[in-house]
Design a protein around this motif. Structure first.
Motif, PDB file in Angstrom:
ATOM      1  N   PRO A  23       0.825  -1.207   0.000  1.00 15.14           N
ATOM      2  CA  PRO A  23       0.000   0.000   0.000  1.00 15.14           C
ATOM      3  C   PRO A  23       0.858   1.255   0.000  1.00 15.14           C
ATOM      4  N   GLY A  24       0.500   2.182  -0.829  1.00 14.32           N
ATOM      5  CA  GLY A  24       1.187   3.477  -0.859  1.00 14.32           C
ATOM      6  C   GLY A  24       2.352   3.543  -1.811  1.00 14.32           C
ATOM      7  N   VAL A  25       2.958   2.403  -2.171  1.00 17.86           N
ATOM      8  CA  VAL A  25       4.112   2.427  -3.077  1.00 17.86           C
ATOM      9  C   VAL A  25       3.610   2.568  -4.513  1.00 17.86           C
ATOM     10  N   GLU A  26       3.923   3.695  -5.147  1.00 19.95           N
ATOM     11  CA  GLU A  26       3.361   3.994  -6.465  1.00 19.95           C
ATOM     12  C   GLU A  26       4.353   3.830  -7.608  1.00 19.95           C
ATOM     13  N   TYR A  27       5.619   3.846  -7.285  1.00 19.66           N
ATOM     14  CA  TYR A  27       6.633   3.764  -8.356  1.00 19.66           C
ATOM     15  C   TYR A  27       7.961   3.376  -7.727  1.00 19.66           C
ATOM     16  N   VAL A  28       8.690   2.499  -8.396  1.00 17.58           N
ATOM     17  CA  VAL A  28      10.026   2.117  -7.938  1.00 17.58           C
ATOM     18  C   VAL A  28      10.944   2.071  -9.163  1.00 17.58           C
ATOM     19  N   GLU A  29      12.134   2.578  -8.995  1.00 19.48           N
ATOM     20  CA  GLU A  29      13.092   2.630 -10.103  1.00 19.48           C
ATOM     21  C   GLU A  29      14.474   2.305  -9.563  1.00 19.48           C
ATOM     22  N   ALA A  30      15.215   1.500 -10.304  1.00 23.53           N
ATOM     23  CA  ALA A  30      16.608   1.210  -9.953  1.00 23.53           C
ATOM     24  C   ALA A  30      17.472   1.510 -11.165  1.00 23.53           C
ATOM     25  N   ARG A  31      18.571   2.180 -10.941  1.00 21.14           N
ATOM     26  CA  ARG A  31      19.490   2.501 -12.051  1.00 21.14           C
ATOM     27  C   ARG A  31      20.916   2.205 -11.609  1.00 21.14           C
ATOM     28  N   PHE A  32      21.510   1.192 -12.229  1.00 18.05           N
ATOM     29  CA  PHE A  32      22.953   1.004 -12.069  1.00 18.05           C
ATOM     30  C   PHE A  32      23.626   2.000 -12.995  1.00 18.05           C
ATOM     31  N   HIS A  33      24.629   2.684 -12.491  1.00 17.88           N
ATOM     32  CA  HIS A  33      25.230   3.752 -13.295  1.00 17.88           C
ATOM     33  C   HIS A  33      26.733   3.748 -13.024  1.00 17.88           C
ATOM     34  N   SER A  34      27.491   3.583 -14.082  1.00 20.55           N
ATOM     35  CA  SER A  34      28.941   3.497 -13.940  1.00 20.55           C
ATOM     36  C   SER A  34      29.610   4.505 -14.866  1.00 20.55           C
ATOM     37  N   ASN A  35      30.573   5.223 -14.359  1.00 16.21           N
ATOM     38  CA  ASN A  35      31.404   6.116 -15.181  1.00 16.21           C
ATOM     39  C   ASN A  35      32.857   5.728 -14.965  1.00 16.21           C
ATOM     40  N   ASN A  82       9.050  14.041 -23.081  1.00 18.31           N
ATOM     41  CA  ASN A  82       9.817  13.977 -24.338  1.00 18.31           C
ATOM     42  C   ASN A  82      11.254  13.543 -24.073  1.00 18.31           C
ATOM     43  N   ALA A  83      11.400  12.725 -23.062  1.00 20.60           N
ATOM     44  CA  ALA A  83      12.661  11.995 -22.818  1.00 20.60           C
ATOM     45  C   ALA A  83      13.809  12.923 -22.460  1.00 20.60           C
ATOM     46  N   SER A  84      13.567  13.837 -21.540  1.00 20.42           N
ATOM     47  CA  SER A  84      14.620  14.779 -21.154  1.00 20.42           C
ATOM     48  C   SER A  84      15.227  14.461 -19.788  1.00 20.42           C
ATOM     49  N   ALA A  85      14.898  13.306 -19.209  1.00 24.50           N
ATOM     50  CA  ALA A  85      15.434  12.960 -17.884  1.00 24.50           C
ATOM     51  C   ALA A  85      16.866  12.439 -18.031  1.00 24.50           C
ATOM     52  N   ARG A  86      17.793  13.110 -17.360  1.00 23.75           N
ATOM     53  CA  ARG A  86      19.190  12.662 -17.394  1.00 23.75           C
ATOM     54  C   ARG A  86      19.788  12.774 -15.992  1.00 23.75           C
ATOM     55  N   ALA A  87      20.627  11.823 -15.672  1.00 21.86           N
ATOM     56  CA  ALA A  87      21.364  11.843 -14.402  1.00 21.86           C
ATOM     57  C   ALA A  87      22.848  11.725 -14.726  1.00 21.86           C
ATOM     58  N   THR A  88      23.670  12.475 -14.011  1.00 21.66           N
ATOM     59  CA  THR A  88      25.101  12.488 -14.301  1.00 21.66           C
ATOM     60  C   THR A  88      25.786  11.191 -13.891  1.00 21.66           C
ATOM     61  N   ASP A  89      25.388  10.694 -12.721  1.00 26.64           N
ATOM     62  CA  ASP A  89      26.060   9.512 -12.186  1.00 26.64           C
ATOM     63  C   ASP A  89      25.113   8.819 -11.211  1.00 26.64           C
ATOM     64  N   TYR A  90      25.601   7.794 -10.555  1.00 18.60           N
ATOM     65  CA  TYR A  90      24.693   7.029  -9.685  1.00 18.60           C
ATOM     66  C   TYR A  90      24.199   7.864  -8.510  1.00 18.60           C
ATOM     67  N   ARG A  91      24.923   8.932  -8.159  1.00 18.16           N
ATOM     68  CA  ARG A  91      24.514   9.761  -7.021  1.00 18.16           C
ATOM     69  C   ARG A  91      23.426  10.782  -7.393  1.00 18.16           C
ATOM     70  N   SER A  92      23.029  10.814  -8.663  1.00 16.14           N
ATOM     71  CA  SER A  92      22.167  11.891  -9.149  1.00 16.14           C
ATOM     72  C   SER A  92      20.782  11.389  -9.497  1.00 16.14           C
TER      73      SER A  92
END
Lengths: 439, 472
Positions: free
Chosen positions: B16-28, B341-351
């Protein structure tokens, strides 16, 4: 496994492969709450392991950074990289460590950060009294350990509580920031009150366009912090070597500023998050003037840049190049409310951003004001303007420091990255270009 | 990173209450070579790898990231993201939602002609160092007093899994060469810093021609220090080069078109946007069309799926003078009741993924450079800039020329030093009457967010002509 044990495990992979090394392991836990439009937009937390490795062999050197808890083979790969390089003009042997470990720690911040539960941070500071407020509050805990081939074997813990808040009243706004090694929610409240006070000040005043020209300008600690951080950076020998310093050609003892100005690098101030008792080479840090009563007191060095300039290290080693720890500007004699009277006719710039240099070597800059920009006549605020640019050179800015306030603020934010203690600073002459084409 | 582990973690957080979950492995994975005055000073290596989780719980957004990639470390980070979302949910008036989107299930990578991982660092040092030896550092009376060059390669790999079905794996290698050249002539000193960059492998060192750029910049410093005269002041025509047009569209239409900025979410950081208040349909002349396009092959801002799994496409920011799309991620699109329109970007795993530009450029027109000049009786041509800034509302920008020339009766004449163009956005776009047929891109590192998220972008455009604007 402790940070020291992790460091030892890494050293085990490189001992014998290189001649010199320093390994630092940082365990970092942090929490941040961000606000916009008077509500929480996101609450964030991080748990990071950061491993720095400095390696040298035959005058060749590398530096590496890993986020893995145990970078394993990657460290060995880096160690093998050293052989493939050429001797570096920056190289100097690592010095014997002289520093003793010391922490600037607030156990409450450590516990909050390690728990990763942001409820306390969210609940302690209520933004609702401030209406349309944006910004962030942040807690950070670092557990750091250094091991070096020069005998460096020391660790410390640091904590920080900092943030910045921008309050809007219609089209008017004010912004303020704070930084500390200790948790004290009154710092956030005080910053919010200050931001609200500035927004209200302009809300109650008529709007007027600032015409371009040369003005007497009162810089808030936010603006002074931004511009003087550039001055302090120019005093690092790395900035000089990389061709970014307007202090090129200057020597210790040269008069570069008004005698009213004293600017210090103060790693030993344990109220500021840049607190460090030894630098990244293990040398004991010390508080020191960069500018003392207007005189340049010399470039900030590690042993590498000191060798190149035939000087002594100042205990400012960062990773390869020297760094700043904390910045302090000595206070003046006037109360904050007397600074407006001292300004008489001019503008009071309360915040700025986007400082850019037309010419680093001449220190020629422009920066854009934001938030309350107050027009002062007869020592009283009489109007506010939307935005303007402050333009000039850092040497002129330093020479034109006329007065400083007695009260100082601990500031750190987007545009003042180094934790700083700053007064209000009155500049007798500074270029201003006008806002055009108002929307 | 094991995709199934990420998927398992995302699927484990139900209730209950959990509406969205996302995981992103990100390596630089970064290698940097720093040259000072032609010699290698040092080499840096960096491997930044971790996983970021985002959770929406009862309208509250939580984010947590860790570089502890053990199963226990990841589980703890997911729990912290949930705790953060719960904490946010107690203080939200407007609930965070993700707009519906066609989400990707894809794997892609940028092909490298000379794969970065396959070459020895000694070859890279030699290749860059040899080019530096060809520079001529003295052209009397101007001398290059020092120069630094940073060659940087970054292999960025990501795996994105969301609770509503996105699964995108990507690898984008990038190469950038950033340099600073200091020069003097007698008592006069000046510097130029510049960056060339793209996505791909080591072949970019050839393709980006950084040594030619450096030679050209040394010549610009020579012109500025030894030849240029005081700049003109007053109202006149101005021709701007692709370098300045690219920067201007990034600053004065790209940033203000970021929907999170319009909504105030960046208010205390990168600032606000005039698009919140601007009520006119037109911002510029019909000659002006501006795009932002992540899908340009070889570009520094290249991607095919954004960091929320939405397929990338070209965005129209100005359409023949008319203000058009905002840049959206799924969060802002939900507020506007539109699609991302697909503008979501993250610099690294901390972002956290926030609304960002990719490759922003003004569309070319029909004019040859000579034709732009022909129409100018009295004006100035600004070819390179040395300083710029813009207010946080993105309304008044300033560009200071490093290399610029007077234009009289359609001819380029004497160079002028440090010419200043300070202009508001509407005047800028409305004054453009002719747009060149050329198109060039410059590379940049865009700043936004908290913690700050430097982001690779291209900025581009053709030469353009502005009529009757104030210079000086």
């Amino acid at each position: 496994m402790s940070a020291r044990d992790l460091g030892e495990a890494i050293v085990g992979r490189i001992r014998g492969v290189v001649e010199e090394y320093i390994v630092s392991v940082t365990e970092r836990d942090s929490i941040m709450v961000k606000y916009a439009n008077g509500e929480v937009t996101v609450t964030q937390s991080w748990r990071d392991y950061i491993v720095y490795v400095y390696l040298a062999k035959g005058g060749k050197m590398t530096a590496s950074r890993f986020t893995a808890r145990d970078p394993g083979e990657a460290v060995a790969v880096t160690a093998r990289l050293v052989d493939k390089l050429s001797p570096s003009p920056l190289y100097a042997p690592l010095p014997q460590p002289t520093g003793k470990p010391s922490s600037a720690l607030d156990p409450r911040i450590r516990e909050s950060c390690i728990s990763g539960d942001p409820r306390g941070l969210v609940e302690d500071f209520d933004v609702t009294p401030y209406g349309n407020i944006a910004g962030m509050v942040s807690l950070e805990y670092n557990n750091v350990y250094f091991i070096g081939s020069n005998g460096l074997d020391a660790g410390f813990e640091t904590t920080s509580y900092n943030g910045y808040l921008r309050v809007f009243r219609g089209d008017d706004s004010g912004q303020w920031a704070w930084t500390s090694t200790r948790y004290d929610v009154s710092l956030a409240v005080r910053a919010a009150e200050k931001a609200l006070e500035l927004a209200r000040l302009c809300e109650g005043l008529p709007k007027e366009r600032v015409e371009g020209g040369v003005y007497r300008v009162l810089l808030s600690p936010m603006v002074a912090g931004n511009l003087l951080e550039s001055v302090a950076y120019a005093a690092t020998a790395g900035s000089l070597i990389l061709g970014f310093s307007f202090l090129q050609g200057r020597r210790r003892g040269d008069v570069i500023a008004s005698e009213k100005l004293t600017l210090r690098d103060t790693p030993l101030n344990d109220s500021l998050p840049g607190y460090r008792s030894f630098d990244d080479e293990g040398i004991a840090t010390r508080d020191k003037a960069v500018i003392e009563k207007g005189e340049f007191r010399g470039f900030l060095h590690n042993t590498k840049t000191a060798r190149i300039l035939n000087e002594e290290t100042t205990g400012n080693a960062g990773w390869i190049l020297p760094r700043l720890f904390n910045i302090e500007v000595e206070s003046g004699s006037l109360r904050e409310d007397e600074m407006l009277e001292a300004l008489r006719e001019g503008i009071y710039a309360t915040n700025n951003w986007y400082t850019r240099f037309q010419n680093y070597l001449e220190g020629q800059f422009s920066t854009v004001t934001r938030d309350a920009l107050v027009i002062v006549r007869g020592g009283k605020p009489v109007a506010c303007s939307k935005r303007a640019r402050l333009t000039g050179t850092l040497p002129e800015l330093l020479a034109n420091v006329e007065e400083l306030s007695r009260e100082r603020w601990q500031i750190q934010w987007w545009e003042v990255e180094t934790p700083s203690i700053l007064p209000h600073i009155l500049i007798s002459k500074l270029g201003v270009t006008a806002e055009t084409g108002a929307l | 990173m094991d995709v199934d582990l990420l998927r398992g973690l995302v699927e484990s957080l139900r209730g209950p209450g959990v509406e969205y979950v996302e995981a992103r492995f990100h390596s630089n994975r970064v290698t940097q070579l720093l040259f000072i005055n032609g010699g290698l000073a040092t080499a840096f290596k960096s491997d930044s790898s971790g996983v970021a989780f985002r959770v929406i719980y009862e309208g509250g957004l939580g984010f947590s990231a860790t570089s502890d990639l053990s199963r226990e470390g990841l589980r703890a980070a997911l729990e912290r993201a949930l705790a953060s979302a719960r904490a946010s949910s107690t203080r939200v008036k407007s609930r965070v939602r993700m707009s519906p989107a066609r989400l990707g299930s894809a794997r892609y990578s940028v092909l490298e002609v000379k794969p970065l991982d396959s070459l020895d660092v000694e070859d890279k040092i030699r290749e860059v160092g040899e080019r530096l030896k060809t520079l001529e550092l003295v052209k009397e009376p101007v001398r290059v007093t020092s120069y630094t060059v940073a060659y940087t390669e970054n292999i960025e790999s990501k795996i994105l899994v969301t609770s509503d079905g996105a699964l995108v794996e990507s690898t984008v290698p990038r190469v950038s060469i950033l340099y600073n050249i200091s020069a003097s002539s007698g008592d006069r000193r000046a510097n130029r810093w510049n960056m060339v960059a793209g996505s791909g492998g080591f072949e970019l060192v050839d393709r980006l021609r950084f040594d030619e750029e450096m030679r050209d910049d040394i010549e610009s410093l020579y012109i500025n220090l030894a030849k240029a005269v005081d700049p003109p002041r007053g109202k006149m025509d101005v021709i701007l080069s692709p370098e300045i047009v690219g920067l201007s569209v990034h600053e004065s239409i790209g940033h203000p078109s970021e929907a999170d900025r319009v909504l105030g979410r960046e208010a205390a950081q990168a600032g606000l946007s005039y698009r919140r208040d601007y009520r006119e349909p037109f911002i510029g002349s019909e000659a002006v069309t501006v795009y932002d396009d992540p899908t340009i092959p070889g570009s520094y801002g290249f991607y095919l799926y954004d960091d929320e799994g939405v397929p990338a496409r070209r965005r129209v920011l100005i359409d023949r003078g008319r203000l058009a799309e905002l840049l959206h991620n799924r969060e802002t699109a939900s507020v506007y009741n539109t699609e991302s329109n697909a503008s979501a970007r993250a610099t690294d795993y901390r972002s956290e993924p926030i609304v960002r530009m990719a490759n922003t450029y003004m569309a070319p027109g029909d004019y040859r450079f000579e034709e732009l000049l022909e129409g100018v009786k009295m004006g100035v041509y600004i070819r390179k800039y040395m300083e710029w800034n813009i207010d946080d509302y993105r309304w008044v920008a300033r560009y200071v020329g490093l290399e610029a020339y007077m234009v009289r009766n359609g001819r380029l004449e004497e160079p002028v030093r440090n010419v200043v163009l300070e202009i508001d956005t509407r005047t800028y776009y409305s004054s453009i009457d002719a747009v060149g047929r050329d198109l060039e891109f410059s590379a940049g590192t865009c700043g936004k967010g908290e913690p700050p998220q430097p982001m690779p972008v291209w900025m581009g455009g053709p030469h353009v002509r502005l009529r009757g604007v104030v210079v000086g």
